[in-house]
Design an enzyme around this catalytic site. Sequence first.
Site, PDB file in Angstrom:
ATOM      1  N   ASP A  10       0.877  -1.177   0.000  1.00 43.81           N
ATOM      2  CA  ASP A  10       0.000   0.000   0.000  1.00 43.81           C
ATOM      3  C   ASP A  10       0.910   1.221   0.000  1.00 43.81           C
ATOM      4  O   ASP A  10       2.107   1.123   0.265  1.00 43.81           O
ATOM      5  CB  ASP A  10      -0.886  -0.008   1.253  1.00 43.81           C
ATOM      6  CG  ASP A  10      -1.780   1.233   1.350  1.00 43.81           C
ATOM      7  OD1 ASP A  10      -2.240   1.711   0.305  1.00 43.81           O
ATOM      8  OD2 ASP A  10      -2.005   1.721   2.474  1.00 43.81           O
ATOM      9  N   SER A  11       0.325   2.390  -0.271  1.00 47.36           N
ATOM     10  CA  SER A  11       1.112   3.621  -0.183  1.00 47.36           C
ATOM     11  C   SER A  11       1.598   3.865   1.245  1.00 47.36           C
ATOM     12  O   SER A  11       2.636   4.456   1.461  1.00 47.36           O
ATOM     13  CB  SER A  11       0.263   4.803  -0.625  1.00 47.36           C
ATOM     14  OG  SER A  11      -0.869   4.919   0.194  1.00 47.36           O
ATOM     15  N   CYS A  73      -4.174  -1.206  -1.950  1.00 50.10           N
ATOM     16  CA  CYS A  73      -4.281   0.252  -2.046  1.00 50.10           C
ATOM     17  C   CYS A  73      -5.311   0.511  -3.131  1.00 50.10           C
ATOM     18  O   CYS A  73      -5.119   0.091  -4.283  1.00 50.10           O
ATOM     19  CB  CYS A  73      -2.918   0.833  -2.418  1.00 50.10           C
ATOM     20  SG  CYS A  73      -2.952   2.588  -2.849  1.00 50.10           S
ATOM     21  N   GLU A 154      -4.786   9.091   9.364  1.00 47.51           N
ATOM     22  CA  GLU A 154      -3.352   9.045   9.674  1.00 47.51           C
ATOM     23  C   GLU A 154      -3.033   9.801  10.964  1.00 47.51           C
ATOM     24  O   GLU A 154      -2.064   9.509  11.641  1.00 47.51           O
ATOM     25  CB  GLU A 154      -2.535   9.644   8.519  1.00 47.51           C
ATOM     26  CG  GLU A 154      -2.603   8.850   7.231  1.00 47.51           C
ATOM     27  CD  GLU A 154      -1.421   7.887   7.042  1.00 47.51           C
ATOM     28  OE1 GLU A 154      -0.424   7.998   7.772  1.00 47.51           O
ATOM     29  OE2 GLU A 154      -1.517   7.018   6.153  1.00 47.51           O
ATOM     30  N   CYS A 188     -10.987   2.910  -0.269  1.00 47.25           N
ATOM     31  CA  CYS A 188      -9.614   3.217   0.135  1.00 47.25           C
ATOM     32  C   CYS A 188      -9.383   2.423   1.412  1.00 47.25           C
ATOM     33  O   CYS A 188     -10.253   2.401   2.298  1.00 47.25           O
ATOM     34  CB  CYS A 188      -9.468   4.713   0.373  1.00 47.25           C
ATOM     35  SG  CYS A 188      -7.969   5.183   1.269  1.00 47.25           S
ATOM     36  N   HIS A 190      -7.797   2.896   3.980  1.00 48.97           N
ATOM     37  CA  HIS A 190      -7.790   3.626   5.253  1.00 48.97           C
ATOM     38  C   HIS A 190      -9.191   3.697   5.878  1.00 48.97           C
ATOM     39  O   HIS A 190      -9.336   3.877   7.078  1.00 48.97           O
ATOM     40  CB  HIS A 190      -7.351   5.082   5.043  1.00 48.97           C
ATOM     41  CG  HIS A 190      -5.874   5.290   5.021  1.00 48.97           C
ATOM     42  ND1 HIS A 190      -5.128   5.127   3.893  1.00 48.97           N
ATOM     43  CD2 HIS A 190      -5.005   5.667   5.997  1.00 48.97           C
ATOM     44  CE1 HIS A 190      -3.862   5.404   4.164  1.00 48.97           C
ATOM     45  NE2 HIS A 190      -3.765   5.736   5.435  1.00 48.97           N
TER      46      HIS A 190
END
Lengths: 273, 273
Positions: A10-11, A73, A154, A188, A190
């Site tokens: 993933d990024s 991702c 994040e 996504c 996240h």
Amino acid sequence: MNNSPIGVFDSGVGGLTCVKELAKLLPHEDIVYLGDTARVPYGTRSKETIAEYTAQDMEFLRGHNVKMILVACGTASSVIMSSPEFSGNTEPSYSGVVKPAANAACASTKNGRIGVIATGATIRSGSYGKVIRSIDPSAKVIGKACPMFVPLVENGYISKDCAPTRYFAEEYLECMKREQVDTLILGCTHYPLLADLISDIMGDGVKLISAGAELARFAVKTLTFSDELAEREEQGSQKLYCTDSPELFSENVERFLGESFSGTVEKCVLTAH
Amino acid sequence: MNNSPIGVFDSGVGGLTCVKELAKLLPHEDIVYLGDTARVPYGTRSKETIAEYTAQDMEFLRGHNVKMILVACGTASSVIMSSPEFSGNTEPSYSGVVKPAANAACASTKNGRIGVIATGATIRSGSYGKVIRSIDPSAKVIGKACPMFVPLVENGYISKDCAPTRYFAEEYLECMKREQVDTLILGCTHYPLLADLISDIMGDGVKLISAGAELARFAVKTLTFSDELAEREEQGSQKLYCTDSPELFSENVERFLGESFSGTVEKCVLTAH
């Protein structure tokens, strides 16, 4: 059987939502994970730049002799679907989140109205809409970019009582309520950390599909079908690599994997293509 | 006199706050600007990664034969102050935002209590505190990382009436009010776009120092002193380079430079060191 590790990238840390599900379903598999934390986020960048970074991420995992690559991702998964350089057969094979999540959404929807929330690059690519309509041409797909969600996650603003996170979620989800979707893809990796808040806004009647978790389930099916599951008694190992500081990365790992994480975190360098 | 361009760089668009001031003060100078948009933001990354990216940015500007390099990024400015590889003499010389902003803050404060808001990497480096105390050992410096400000600005949530932006600003500035600072350094070049909101929260009695604008003023003094100002009748040119898509970059340029921008925007590739 095949005792080589499964590769996941993933990024950044979002793809760990896939690793978590994978470790639950296949506890005996070794996992090698790459988070490109020196260049996260991908979702705000152009298609060309994302394709270049993705190729480097895959090359790194190939160097670890993985038996399968999971593109955990949403942004990278979307971009490679329409980039010619990823269209040939590759060894080992790779899978992104878009098809597994689209399949799950089509199986879940009753009214044929499916929402997709994701990064700007993913929504611009139209990836989910294309795959969903190839499964069910009559489905209505409503996409919405949610650029503030990644920085909010994040930075730990994930509680359903967090006022600014709720403000953005209500803004982003307004169209989903208006269009009466009954299934919402968290496109996504996240976003599952915001599932409580998103459910609270959308209501119990709306099924949330976690792209990362669906990818993990797809990997289980694929490895079972091709008879490539690992054969070992003990628990599999988890090796996490990141391109920026392992200390900064580790701070976020627990938020995604929970306190049970017992693997290693190491810094690595990617090679330009 | 010296008709070579002035080089300015930042991780993204924030450094344009310095370009704007520079163009106002020195309208006849040519400016070459680099925004490393393929890897923005810098402020969440480790010192080592930021130093590596910064060296590549400077190398690019040297290749454009600039007479001076302005590091219009609070994070890069802070990291190079404590990185040995940047300690030698370089040609052309470079200046970061920390010293000009610290000087302006020390000249402005009446009660010796100076606040610094900036990225996580800048606050961790302690750069502003070191410089301010070298000017005035009795000054009290209060630093606060504001990790949500860059994504809020990049996504256009800059109005002083924007509820989530105000929420974060109140959270970040609470310590500044409690410590009764009378001068507040906006240590990241994105933050001047939030000046209205920050002023509203801090009150009229608190002087805001824009790090990017102070750097521009410092450049004017330096070039005047060394007799290196450009000598031309016509207006100077502005060439903007970015490492990701020029289209995506251009969307943000107007927000920073205003509608008057008449320069060019081009994509470039940086060389690994």
